[in-house]
Design a protein around this motif. Structure first.
Motif, PDB file in Angstrom:
ATOM      1  N   GLY A  72       1.131  -1.334  -0.134  1.00  0.00           N
ATOM      2  CA  GLY A  72       0.062  -0.086  -0.709  1.00  0.00           C
ATOM      3  C   GLY A  72       0.541   1.230   0.449  1.00  0.00           C
ATOM      4  N   PRO A  73       0.397   2.696   0.760  1.00  0.00           N
ATOM      5  CA  PRO A  73       1.230   3.378   0.497  1.00  0.00           C
ATOM      6  C   PRO A  73       2.652   3.408   0.813  1.00  0.00           C
ATOM      7  CG  PRO A  73      -0.339   3.087   2.889  1.00  0.00           C
ATOM      8  CD  PRO A  73      -0.330   2.038   2.148  1.00  0.00           C
ATOM      9  N   GLY A  74       3.533   2.121   2.324  1.00  0.00           N
ATOM     10  CA  GLY A  74       4.679   2.001   1.868  1.00  0.00           C
ATOM     11  C   GLY A  74       5.271   1.921   0.535  1.00  0.00           C
ATOM     12  N   ALA A  75       4.718   0.917   0.025  1.00  0.00           N
ATOM     13  CA  ALA A  75       5.585   0.911  -1.541  1.00  0.00           C
ATOM     14  C   ALA A  75       4.609   1.823  -2.383  1.00  0.00           C
ATOM     15  CB  ALA A  75       4.495  -0.076  -1.983  1.00  0.00           C
ATOM     16  N   THR A  76       3.506   2.563  -2.246  1.00  0.00           N
ATOM     17  CA  THR A  76       3.804   3.896  -3.477  1.00  0.00           C
ATOM     18  C   THR A  76       4.769   5.282  -2.509  1.00  0.00           C
ATOM     19  OG1 THR A  76       2.418   4.712  -1.975  1.00  0.00           O
ATOM     20  CG2 THR A  76       1.330   3.386  -3.771  1.00  0.00           C
ATOM     21  N   ASN A  77       5.088   4.727  -2.173  1.00  0.00           N
ATOM     22  CA  ASN A  77       6.363   6.018  -1.517  1.00  0.00           C
ATOM     23  C   ASN A  77       7.136   5.703  -2.040  1.00  0.00           C
ATOM     24  OD1 ASN A  77       4.669   7.647  -0.078  1.00  0.00           O
ATOM     25  ND2 ASN A  77       4.928   6.111   2.107  1.00  0.00           N
ATOM     26  N   LEU A  78       7.460   4.612  -2.876  1.00  0.00           N
ATOM     27  CA  LEU A  78       9.394   4.047  -3.500  1.00  0.00           C
ATOM     28  C   LEU A  78       8.922   5.170  -5.222  1.00  0.00           C
ATOM     29  CD1 LEU A  78       9.422   0.511  -2.771  1.00  0.00           C
ATOM     30  CD2 LEU A  78      10.734   2.492  -1.570  1.00  0.00           C
ATOM     31  N   VAL A  79       7.608   5.199  -5.751  1.00  0.00           N
ATOM     32  CA  VAL A  79       7.643   5.684  -6.517  1.00  0.00           C
ATOM     33  C   VAL A  79       8.960   6.314  -7.025  1.00  0.00           C
ATOM     34  CG1 VAL A  79       6.241   5.683  -8.708  1.00  0.00           C
ATOM     35  CG2 VAL A  79       5.901   4.298  -6.979  1.00  0.00           C
ATOM     36  N   THR A  80       8.267   7.753  -6.591  1.00  0.00           N
ATOM     37  CA  THR A  80       9.602   8.369  -7.715  1.00  0.00           C
ATOM     38  C   THR A  80      10.602   7.916  -6.658  1.00  0.00           C
ATOM     39  OG1 THR A  80       7.834  10.188  -5.947  1.00  0.00           O
ATOM     40  CG2 THR A  80      10.064  11.038  -6.568  1.00  0.00           C
ATOM     41  N   ALA A  81      11.688   7.728  -6.357  1.00  0.00           N
ATOM     42  CA  ALA A  81      12.640   7.580  -6.638  1.00  0.00           C
ATOM     43  C   ALA A  81      13.017   6.594  -7.754  1.00  0.00           C
ATOM     44  CB  ALA A  81      13.662   7.061  -4.906  1.00  0.00           C
ATOM     45  N   VAL A  82      12.127   5.579  -7.042  1.00  0.00           N
ATOM     46  CA  VAL A  82      11.981   4.026  -8.363  1.00  0.00           C
ATOM     47  C   VAL A  82      12.039   4.991  -9.999  1.00  0.00           C
ATOM     48  CG1 VAL A  82      11.201   2.055  -9.599  1.00  0.00           C
ATOM     49  CG2 VAL A  82      11.601   2.675  -7.486  1.00  0.00           C
ATOM     50  N   ALA A  83      11.006   5.538  -9.889  1.00  0.00           N
ATOM     51  CA  ALA A  83      10.972   6.319 -11.429  1.00  0.00           C
ATOM     52  C   ALA A  83      12.233   7.031 -11.365  1.00  0.00           C
ATOM     53  CB  ALA A  83       9.779   7.358 -11.452  1.00  0.00           C
ATOM     54  N   ASP A  84      13.171   7.779 -10.889  1.00  0.00           N
ATOM     55  CA  ASP A  84      14.292   8.590 -11.204  1.00  0.00           C
ATOM     56  C   ASP A  84      15.535   7.520 -11.536  1.00  0.00           C
ATOM     57  OD1 ASP A  84      16.386  10.901 -10.818  1.00  0.00           O
ATOM     58  OD2 ASP A  84      16.978   9.240  -9.760  1.00  0.00           O
ATOM     59  N   ALA A  85      15.595   6.204 -11.155  1.00  0.00           N
ATOM     60  CA  ALA A  85      16.578   5.770 -11.270  1.00  0.00           C
ATOM     61  C   ALA A  85      16.327   4.788 -13.233  1.00  0.00           C
ATOM     62  CB  ALA A  85      15.965   4.305  -9.868  1.00  0.00           C
ATOM     63  N   TYR A  86      14.896   4.658 -12.762  1.00  0.00           N
ATOM     64  CA  TYR A  86      14.568   4.199 -14.091  1.00  0.00           C
ATOM     65  C   TYR A  86      15.063   5.105 -15.293  1.00  0.00           C
ATOM     66  CZ  TYR A  86      11.272   2.879 -18.006  1.00  0.00           C
ATOM     67  OH  TYR A  86      11.042   2.720 -19.592  1.00  0.00           O
ATOM     68  N   LEU A  87      14.391   6.336 -14.935  1.00  0.00           N
ATOM     69  CA  LEU A  87      15.081   7.689 -16.130  1.00  0.00           C
ATOM     70  C   LEU A  87      16.339   7.999 -16.488  1.00  0.00           C
ATOM     71  CD1 LEU A  87      12.290   9.448 -16.017  1.00  0.00           C
ATOM     72  CD2 LEU A  87      12.060   8.048 -17.510  1.00  0.00           C
ATOM     73  N   ASP A  88      16.889   7.728 -14.703  1.00  0.00           N
ATOM     74  CA  ASP A  88      18.309   7.883 -14.803  1.00  0.00           C
ATOM     75  C   ASP A  88      20.004   7.169 -15.030  1.00  0.00           C
ATOM     76  OD1 ASP A  88      17.679  10.914 -14.462  1.00  0.00           O
ATOM     77  OD2 ASP A  88      18.648  10.358 -12.483  1.00  0.00           O
ATOM     78  N   ARG A  89      19.106   5.659 -15.763  1.00  0.00           N
ATOM     79  CA  ARG A  89      19.609   5.037 -15.697  1.00  0.00           C
ATOM     80  C   ARG A  89      20.587   4.189 -14.872  1.00  0.00           C
ATOM     81  NH1 ARG A  89      16.462   2.844 -19.744  1.00  0.00           N
ATOM     82  NH2 ARG A  89      16.137   3.785 -21.402  1.00  0.00           N
TER      83      ARG A  89
END
Length: 262
Positions: A72-89
């Motif tokens: 739930g909210p613990g996982a959705t709190n990860l999304v911004t940083a996970v997306a950063d790692a995805y976009l910045d390789r």
């Protein structure tokens, strides 16, 4: 031995030294297994901070950083940083707790389909639906996170699966798979000669360099090339610094799409 114990053994086999995040009820088996391992669990104040720490570990070492959030909210709190790692390789493996499989079909407390939520911002993700697939999914998550172009992957860990016993009779499914570092390819000599020929014949060549120069450790070679040839170098945001800003060959940074000087 629980699936959580096998999962942590697989993390150790991958060379993981730290896991950053916040535990929850659904990750208790995993956190207990981490406590008995060589891996240090680093608690953070917010899941996003833990994922950014894992992002930086991957960016600086080339080996996937690991972060953990509950459901739930613990996982959705990860999304911004996970997306950063995805976009910045940057290689990163995100782990999320999840409700037991037997209650995913109903309106259950804090249950969200995390595989679907994270799918747009990872290279690959999966739900660990059985203890039998733990070695394979962990190996695949790290392999894809670290392979060019690196980025984020995600594994969802249902609490009943992590608590389930491992069938020790099935050796292939009860032991970590040996990790393999991605091979770095090298172009054939004829392709290098052709590239040199194209550059020599060009009237006004410009080098547009990006994050791959940093990941490949090629900054020194790039500077030597630009000095020897006089070819101007324009860098993306992620390649800033590979050529000194005051070097005569430096053309500045591109990427704002606002009539950049370069």
């Amino acid at each position: 031995r629980r699936a959580a114990d096998l999962f942590v053994a697989c993390l150790e086999a991958e060379g993981v030294r730290h896991v950053f995040g916040i535990p929850g009820e659904e990750t208790l088996d995993l956190n207990e297994a981490l406590e008995d391992s060589s891996i240090r669990f680093v608690p953070v104040r917010h899941e996003q901070g833990g994922a950014f720490m894992a992002d930086m570990c991957g960016r600086l070492t080339g080996r996937a950083g690991v972060c953990l959030g509950t459901l739930g909210p613990g996982a959705t709190n990860l999304v911004t940083a996970v997306a950063d790692a995805y976009l910045d390789r940057a290689p990163l493996v995100a782990l999320t707790g999840q409700a037991g499989i037997e209650r995913m079909h109903k309106e259950s407390h804090q249950y969200l389909d995390l595989v679907q939520i994270l799918r747009p911002v990872v290279k690959w993700n999966a739900r660990v639906s059985s203890p039998d697939i733990v070695p394979e999914v962990v190996r695949k998550a790290f392999k894809l996170a670290e392979a060019e172009k690196p980025g984020a992957t995600h594994l969802e860990l249902p609490e009943d699966v992590m608590a389930a016993p491992v069938d020790e009779r099935d050796v292939g499914a009860s032991r970590p798979l040996p990790p393999e570092r991605p091979a770095r390819s090298e172009p054939p000599a004829r392709d290098l000669e052709r590239a040199a020929e194209v550059i020599r014949e060009a009237r006004a060549p410009v080098a547009l360099v990006g994050n791959g120069v940093v990941r490949g450790g090629a900054a020194a070679a790039l500077r030597a090339f630009s000095r020897a040839t006089g070819v101007g170098v324009a860098a993306t945001f992620m390649a800033k610094g590979v050529v000194d800003d005051d070097a005569p060959e430096a053309l500045g940074t591109v990427g704002l799409q606002a009539r950049d000087y370069a």
